[in-house]
Design a protein around this motif. Structure first.
Motif, mmCIF file in Angstrom:
data_model
loop_
_atom_site.group_PDB
_atom_site.id
_atom_site.type_symbol
_atom_site.label_atom_id
_atom_site.label_comp_id
_atom_site.label_asym_id
_atom_site.label_seq_id
_atom_site.Cartn_x
_atom_site.Cartn_y
_atom_site.Cartn_z
ATOM 1 N N LYS A 37 0.906 -1.741 0.367
ATOM 2 C CA LYS A 37 0.500 0.103 -0.247
ATOM 3 C C LYS A 37 0.976 1.194 -0.158
ATOM 4 O O LYS A 37 0.970 2.091 0.771
ATOM 5 N N LEU A 39 1.345 4.952 -1.179
ATOM 6 C CA LEU A 39 0.723 5.846 -1.079
ATOM 7 C C LEU A 39 1.516 7.103 -2.335
ATOM 8 O O LEU A 39 1.336 7.993 -3.238
ATOM 9 N N THR A 51 -3.488 6.175 -6.875
ATOM 10 C CA THR A 51 -4.790 6.109 -6.507
ATOM 11 C C THR A 51 -5.297 5.430 -6.265
ATOM 12 O O THR A 51 -6.384 4.824 -7.328
ATOM 13 N N PRO A 52 -5.677 5.062 -5.604
ATOM 14 C CA PRO A 52 -4.780 5.660 -3.835
ATOM 15 C C PRO A 52 -3.403 4.690 -3.961
ATOM 16 O O PRO A 52 -2.592 5.302 -3.318
ATOM 17 N N TYR A 53 -3.280 3.973 -4.661
ATOM 18 C CA TYR A 53 -2.021 3.053 -3.800
ATOM 19 C C TYR A 53 -0.947 3.155 -5.515
ATOM 20 O O TYR A 53 -1.565 2.897 -6.483
#
Length: 105
Positions: A37, A39, A51-53
């Motif tokens: 995860k 960012l 976006t998100p990762y």
């Protein structure tokens, strides 16, 4: 090179060789942990924002110690003019890890 990583519900700035205290995880001393995860990644002045990762990026860590504890946090409750006071406290269980590498795909 550094990365902003979501580890166990908290965000950390991970650099190779940096030691971090994260929430207690399963595993023994010397075991490898992978966190995918990611960012944000900065590599030689170039930035990648997820976006998100960020796809294909991960951070590999090694457990140094699994028996760490944070400083004591005191929680004090009081109701004025009622004579009610209550003091609680706890120490959070932590795992000490070292960042081994940041992998980009």
């Amino acid at each position: 090179m550094y990365a902003i990583v979501d580890m166990m519900g908290q965000q950390f700035k991970a650099e190779v060789g940096k030691k971090l205290f994260i929430n207690r995880t399963e595993g023994e001393k010397g075991a490898a942990l992978e966190f995918d995860k990611v960012l944000f990644v900065e590599n030689e002045g170039k930035f990648k924002v997820g976006t998100p990762y960020v796809k294909g990026a991960k951070v590999v860590c090694e457990i140094l110690d699994n028996e760490c504890r944070a400083e004591k946090i005191l929680v004090f409750h009081k109701k004025r003019r009622k004579g009610y006071k209550k003091l609680n406290g706890h120490r959070q269980d932590l795992t000490n890890v070292i960042v081994k590498e940041i992998v980009l795909a």
